[in-house]
Structure formats: C-alpha cells, structure tokens
Design a protein around this motif. Sequence first.
Motif, short mmCIF file in Angstrom:
data_model
loop_
_atom_site.label_atom_id
_atom_site.label_comp_id
_atom_site.label_asym_id
_atom_site.label_seq_id
_atom_site.Cartn_x
_atom_site.Cartn_y
_atom_site.Cartn_z
N LEU A 180 -14.03 -42.33 0.66
CA LEU A 180 -15.24 -43.08 1.00
C LEU A 180 -15.28 -44.43 0.29
CD1 LEU A 180 -17.83 -40.16 0.90
CD2 LEU A 180 -16.97 -41.34 2.94
N ILE A 181 -14.86 -44.46 -0.97
CA ILE A 181 -14.84 -45.72 -1.73
C ILE A 181 -13.80 -46.68 -1.14
CG2 ILE A 181 -14.35 -46.77 -3.97
CD1 ILE A 181 -15.34 -44.11 -5.24
N HIS A 182 -12.58 -46.18 -0.98
CA HIS A 182 -11.48 -47.03 -0.53
C HIS A 182 -11.70 -47.51 0.91
CE1 HIS A 182 -8.52 -46.34 -3.91
NE2 HIS A 182 -9.48 -45.46 -4.17
N ALA B 229 -14.50 -48.01 2.49
CA ALA B 229 -15.54 -49.04 2.53
C ALA B 229 -15.00 -50.40 2.11
CB ALA B 229 -16.71 -48.64 1.64
N VAL C 155 -19.49 -39.52 -5.39
CA VAL C 155 -19.58 -40.30 -4.14
C VAL C 155 -19.24 -39.39 -2.97
CG1 VAL C 155 -18.78 -42.33 -2.90
CG2 VAL C 155 -18.92 -42.37 -5.40
N GLU D 142 -21.13 -42.16 2.80
CA GLU D 142 -20.58 -43.48 3.14
C GLU D 142 -21.40 -44.60 2.52
OE1 GLU D 142 -19.94 -44.10 7.27
OE2 GLU D 142 -18.77 -42.25 7.54
N GLY E 16 -20.27 -45.73 -0.92
CA GLY E 16 -19.07 -46.55 -0.85
C GLY E 16 -19.37 -47.97 -0.42
N ARG E 17 -20.27 -48.11 0.53
CA ARG E 17 -20.65 -49.47 0.99
C ARG E 17 -21.35 -50.26 -0.11
NH1 ARG E 17 -21.51 -46.83 6.17
NH2 ARG E 17 -23.66 -46.32 5.61
N SER F 153 -18.73 -51.51 -2.46
CA SER F 153 -18.02 -52.63 -1.85
C SER F 153 -18.84 -53.91 -1.94
CB SER F 153 -17.70 -52.31 -0.39
OG SER F 153 -17.08 -53.41 0.24
#
Length: 288
Positions: free
Chosen positions: A125-127, A129, A182, A185, A188-189, A192
């Motif tokens: 989810l982190i990557h 985003a 996390v 979504e 994560g956004r 970002s």
Amino acid sequence: MAPTVVYDSLPVISSTKDVEPTPFQAMCHGPTIPGIPSFKTLEEKRQWQLEHMASAFRVFARHGYTEGMSGHISVRDPIHTDAFWMNPLGVHFGMLRASDMILVNLNGDIIGGKRNRPINAAGFLIHAAIHKARPDVHAICHTHSTFGRAWSTFARPLDMINQDVCNFYNAQGVYAEYGGLVLCEEEGRRMSKALGPTGKGLTLMNHGLLTVGKTVDEAAYLFRLMEKSCEAQLLVEAAAANGLQKQIIRDEEAAYNFKMASEAESLYCEFQPEYEYEEFLTGGAFKA
C-alpha cells in the motif's frame, strides 16, 4: 548470463577552458568512474535491477536494518511500467537473491517472479501509492532501522548540521499522522503526499524512514545516509542538551551542496562501493 552493460563515455574535465562539468564529473579529478549503465534489452535491464535490489537487501542486513518481517524495497519494472518488484514476506534480508523477488502491479495483482510467498500488505500500500504519484521514482526503501525509529519520535526533519545531510536539503518530508499498521490505501496516499513531488526522504512518525530514487542504488544509498544522519542528529541533540550550541549550515551552502551531490548519477555511484563489497564478500551469490 550477465547483462550486457554499456557505460556512457564522459569527458575528462582538465582545465577551465573546457565546458562546465556536470556535478558527477566535478567529483572526479581525472577520468570519470562508470555511472548508470544502459542496456541493449529491457530484459537485461530488469535482471540488472533485480541484482542491485538483492544487493541492497544484503547491505541492509549487514548494517542491522532487519526487524522481524518488517521492511521492504520496491523497484519499478522496466517492461511492465505499471508494476514493481518487492521482496517476499518473512525472508531475511541477508538471504535474498534476485530470483526471490515478486512482481506486483499497481492494482495488487501478482503477475511475475517467485509466487510461493506473499509480499508485505502494508508495504504494498505504501509503495503503490508513491509509485502512482511519482512517475520519476523507480525505487523505494523502507525499514525499521534503529536510529530512524528513534529520530521519528520527534516528528521533525533533519537539520542541515553536516555536509552529507545536505543531500536532503529541501527534499525531505515528515509524516506526522501515525495511524498504526498501514492496512488501508488512504494511509499510503497520505504518506505519499507528505513525501511531496520532489522529496527524496520521508520521516514516518513513530515508524521509521523511507527514501526514493531513480535507481535502487540511489534509494539504498540515501536510506543509509538518512539512517546515519539520524544517528548524528541524536548525538548532536544530546550534546546540545548539555549547553553546546549547534551550528546549522546556511541555506546558500546547503543548496550548493545539494546541487553538486544529490543528483541521480552521483547518488548511484555513492552506493557502488557497498555493492562491490557485497559482491566481494558473497562471490555474487545474490545475483542468482
């Protein structure tokens, strides 16, 4: 078979009569060292990326950035540009090889690589985003390293207290909205967004560090640098608490340092001593 690597030839800058050197050329007195290579095929570039990705994990293991199943690196695929490679969940960084990586697209579908293990759900989810928001980012590194976690509790950016940390001058963010693991979504956004459109490093409050780059070598070098900069900052803060005064690099000098050192070719080269040492220690076992 090893990828066919082609290094661009860069001129020797020998006098003031020559054209102004690039920041990368300015680092070299005499002939320049090889920079980011090019490849005859995208398949060869993919294999090279995976080998350097695996070496980054081995380097991180050697420096103690492992913490259970936490931590991940992603590298955008040169063929499926809407997908990226990640490490399998629960495999020690020091054991990872190029063939262990897993290819996942931005929708979360596993489309290639070694499919017998999952990837980290929070990591995806982190990557995902960041890869969606930043087409210029080809690699992302995140681990739960000791000094990064310690500094993250202050939810502050690093001060420009030495020459090396200037690689993050006006290029670091802080995510100060810790929301637990996390698993959505939106988290994560938000991360970002905190990194921003040009950020190279992100401090995640109560969590750790994250860095990005145009190559996995750049992102890995910046992570090592950010972790060590957190250690230096913590030492300085402890001394300052006893009455010593911090001297912060002025904006003009910090901006100059950033311009001359924090560009993709130079940062790629900064990681090569670690890569070559890992190759020396392992006989290149991580390339398999």
